[in-house]
Design a protein around this motif. Structure first.
Motif, PDB file in Angstrom:
ATOM      1  N   LEU A 296      -5.365   8.642   0.730  1.00  0.00           N
ATOM      2  CA  LEU A 296      -3.927   8.656   0.977  1.00  0.00           C
ATOM      3  C   LEU A 296      -3.173   9.465  -0.072  1.00  0.00           C
ATOM      4  CD1 LEU A 296      -3.498   4.848   1.767  1.00  0.00           C
ATOM      5  CD2 LEU A 296      -3.650   6.724   3.420  1.00  0.00           C
ATOM      6  N   VAL A 297      -3.852   9.850  -1.155  1.00  0.00           N
ATOM      7  CA  VAL A 297      -3.185  10.501  -2.281  1.00  0.00           C
ATOM      8  C   VAL A 297      -3.478  11.993  -2.344  1.00  0.00           C
ATOM      9  CG1 VAL A 297      -2.988  10.574  -4.801  1.00  0.00           C
ATOM     10  CG2 VAL A 297      -3.169   8.372  -3.619  1.00  0.00           C
TER      11      VAL A 297
ATOM     12  N   GLY B 286       0.790   8.735  -6.189  1.00  0.00           N
ATOM     13  CA  GLY B 286       0.810  10.125  -5.731  1.00  0.00           C
ATOM     14  C   GLY B 286       1.944  10.929  -6.340  1.00  0.00           C
TER      15      GLY B 286
ATOM     16  N   THR C 234      -0.852   2.149   5.383  1.00  0.00           N
ATOM     17  CA  THR C 234       0.513   2.101   4.874  1.00  0.00           C
ATOM     18  C   THR C 234       1.445   1.659   5.991  1.00  0.00           C
ATOM     19  OG1 THR C 234       0.962   4.407   5.451  1.00  0.00           O
ATOM     20  CG2 THR C 234      -0.003   3.976   3.272  1.00  0.00           C
TER      21      THR C 234
ATOM     22  N   PHE D 241      -8.706   4.553  -1.190  1.00  0.00           N
ATOM     23  CA  PHE D 241      -7.286   4.688  -1.535  1.00  0.00           C
ATOM     24  C   PHE D 241      -6.914   6.143  -1.779  1.00  0.00           C
ATOM     25  CE2 PHE D 241      -4.170   5.073  -4.985  1.00  0.00           C
ATOM     26  CZ  PHE D 241      -3.071   4.469  -4.401  1.00  0.00           C
ATOM     27  N   TRP D 242      -7.854   6.915  -2.355  1.00  0.00           N
ATOM     28  CA  TRP D 242      -7.540   8.297  -2.717  1.00  0.00           C
ATOM     29  C   TRP D 242      -7.390   9.196  -1.501  1.00  0.00           C
ATOM     30  CZ3 TRP D 242      -5.757   8.137  -7.261  1.00  0.00           C
ATOM     31  CH2 TRP D 242      -6.265   7.244  -8.192  1.00  0.00           C
TER      32      TRP D 242
ATOM     33  N   MET E 181       0.834  -1.195   0.000  1.00  0.00           N
ATOM     34  CA  MET E 181       0.000   0.000   0.000  1.00  0.00           C
ATOM     35  C   MET E 181       0.875   1.254   0.000  1.00  0.00           C
ATOM     36  SD  MET E 181      -2.986   1.164  -0.229  1.00  0.00           S
ATOM     37  CE  MET E 181      -3.768  -0.453  -0.114  1.00  0.00           C
ATOM     38  N   THR E 182       1.977   1.224   0.723  1.00  0.00           N
ATOM     39  CA  THR E 182       2.893   2.359   0.735  1.00  0.00           C
ATOM     40  C   THR E 182       3.508   2.579  -0.636  1.00  0.00           C
ATOM     41  OG1 THR E 182       3.435   1.913   3.055  1.00  0.00           O
ATOM     42  CG2 THR E 182       4.929   3.352   1.844  1.00  0.00           C
TER      43      THR E 182
ATOM     44  N   SER F 126       2.293   1.605  -3.543  1.00  0.00           N
ATOM     45  CA  SER F 126       1.251   2.041  -4.470  1.00  0.00           C
ATOM     46  C   SER F 126       0.916   3.512  -4.275  1.00  0.00           C
ATOM     47  CB  SER F 126      -0.015   1.194  -4.272  1.00  0.00           C
ATOM     48  OG  SER F 126       0.252  -0.173  -4.491  1.00  0.00           O
ATOM     49  N   THR F 127       0.757   3.913  -3.018  1.00  0.00           N
ATOM     50  CA  THR F 127       0.438   5.317  -2.727  1.00  0.00           C
ATOM     51  C   THR F 127       1.550   6.236  -3.192  1.00  0.00           C
ATOM     52  OG1 THR F 127      -0.848   4.632  -0.786  1.00  0.00           O
ATOM     53  CG2 THR F 127      -0.156   6.940  -0.903  1.00  0.00           C
ATOM     54  N   THR F 128       2.783   5.841  -2.918  1.00  0.00           N
ATOM     55  CA  THR F 128       3.922   6.671  -3.318  1.00  0.00           C
ATOM     56  C   THR F 128       4.040   6.782  -4.827  1.00  0.00           C
ATOM     57  OG1 THR F 128       5.112   6.016  -1.299  1.00  0.00           O
ATOM     58  CG2 THR F 128       6.413   6.965  -3.092  1.00  0.00           C
TER      59      THR F 128
ATOM     60  N   TYR G 266       5.185  11.273   0.530  1.00  0.00           N
ATOM     61  CA  TYR G 266       4.181  10.206   0.514  1.00  0.00           C
ATOM     62  C   TYR G 266       4.640   9.000   1.329  1.00  0.00           C
ATOM     63  CZ  TYR G 266       0.845  12.111  -2.852  1.00  0.00           C
ATOM     64  OH  TYR G 266      -0.131  12.866  -3.460  1.00  0.00           O
TER      65      TYR G 266
END
Length: 296
Positions: free
Chosen positions: A143-144, A83, A227, A140-141, A75-76, A78-80, A208
């Motif tokens: 986190l973005v 984002g 994350t 999910f968004w 998840m970290t 993907s977010t990084t 991020y």
């Protein structure tokens, strides 16, 4: 020929840089050594670079919780990745028009962006906007988008780079040849802006990767979206989470639940990718900071 004063200055500078480097490295070494210190030694003696007793219960705990750790890691990442990509694209699309002197209202938009660097609506209005208007809570968004997607500082820095390092005659020649603004941006400006793009990208990726505030505020039910930083925050703030999560499996394996050391171990795991990636971006990062932030 180098004078004695220059040599002395070089030696003194080297010593100062060595001391500063050791100061920066010390917390990382202390963090790692604490993660491989036995739980009893941590409770009795605290953190130390030279522990009295080594122990790997913290990493054994993480192994028993590997599914949760792996999910948080993915998840970290993907977010990084998402984002950072969206942030660099939006920053570029906003900075490029501001770098064009013929943009109508250019000064107004520049002031508007600079204003956001000084003032903001605050946490409560932002929370209400993201949750009640955009409905991103427990998605999910969450986190973005909040706080990290676009930075006024990054826009100003990239605009400065475009203004001072992209020759006007090249852009004008492309326009004479019939190139559109989009084609000029994609085929001329972006290839010539790799230092500032890598700088903004690295700064955003670090933000991020280290962010835990968005998960704290906007993830209330979806713990599966945590994350690695949110997981670490949960470990630090919740003793019950430490004692209950995977406790039965560890007791069966005759392993003490390491309520202190596991926090250090998770922190070590969280910073490893940054330590491995940063050296490859350091040259472009420094160049982009110097050119984008000093000239203009």
């Amino acid at each position: 020929m180098t004078s004695k004063s220059d040599k002395a200055f070089g030696r003194i500078s080297a010593v100062i840089m060595l001391i500063l480097s050791l100061i920066c490295i010390f917390p990382i070494v202390l963090l790692f050594m604490s993660s491989i210190t036995s739980e009893s030694s941590l409770l009795q003696n605290g953190y130390s670079i030279f522990p009295e007793e080594f122990g790997f219960d913290a990493y054994q705990y993480l192994w028993f919780s590997r599914e949760k750790i792996f999910r948080a890691y993915m998840m970290t990442i993907s977010t990084t990745a998402v984002g950072t990509t969206l942030s660099v694209v939006t920053t570029t699309l906003l900075a490029y028009p501001l770098s064009r002197k013929n943009l109508p209202g250019r000064n107004f938009f520049a002031f508007f962006i600079f204003f956001t660097m000084l003032f903001n609506g605050g946490m409560i209005p932002s929370y209400m906007m993201w949750t009640q208007t955009f409905h991103i809570k427990d998605t999910f968004w969450a986190l973005v988008f909040p706080s990290l997607l676009l930075s006024g500082f990054a826009v100003i820095m990239m605009r400065t780079y475009f203004t001072t390092n992209i020759p006007d005659n090249i852009v004008e020649a492309a326009m004479i040849d019939g190139a559109s603004e989009a084609k000029i941006l994609i085929r001329i400006v972006v290839p010539m802006s790799k230092p500032i793009l890598s700088t903004i990208g690295l700064m955003t990726a670090l933000a991020y990767w280290n962010d835990w505030m968005n998960g704290l505020y906007y993830l209330t039910r979806r713990t599966d979206l945590y994350t690695i930083q949110n997981l670490l925050n949960r470990l630090i703030s919740s003793a019950d989470f430490l004692s209950n999560n995977q406790a039965n499996s560890m007791i069966a394996a005759n392993i003490q639940v390491p309520s202190v050391g596991v926090r250090m171990a998770v922190a070590v795991i969280a910073i490893i990718p940054i330590l491995l990636i940063y050296p490859f971006f350091q040259k472009g990062f420094v160049k982009g900071i110097v050119i984008g932030g000093v000239k203009g």
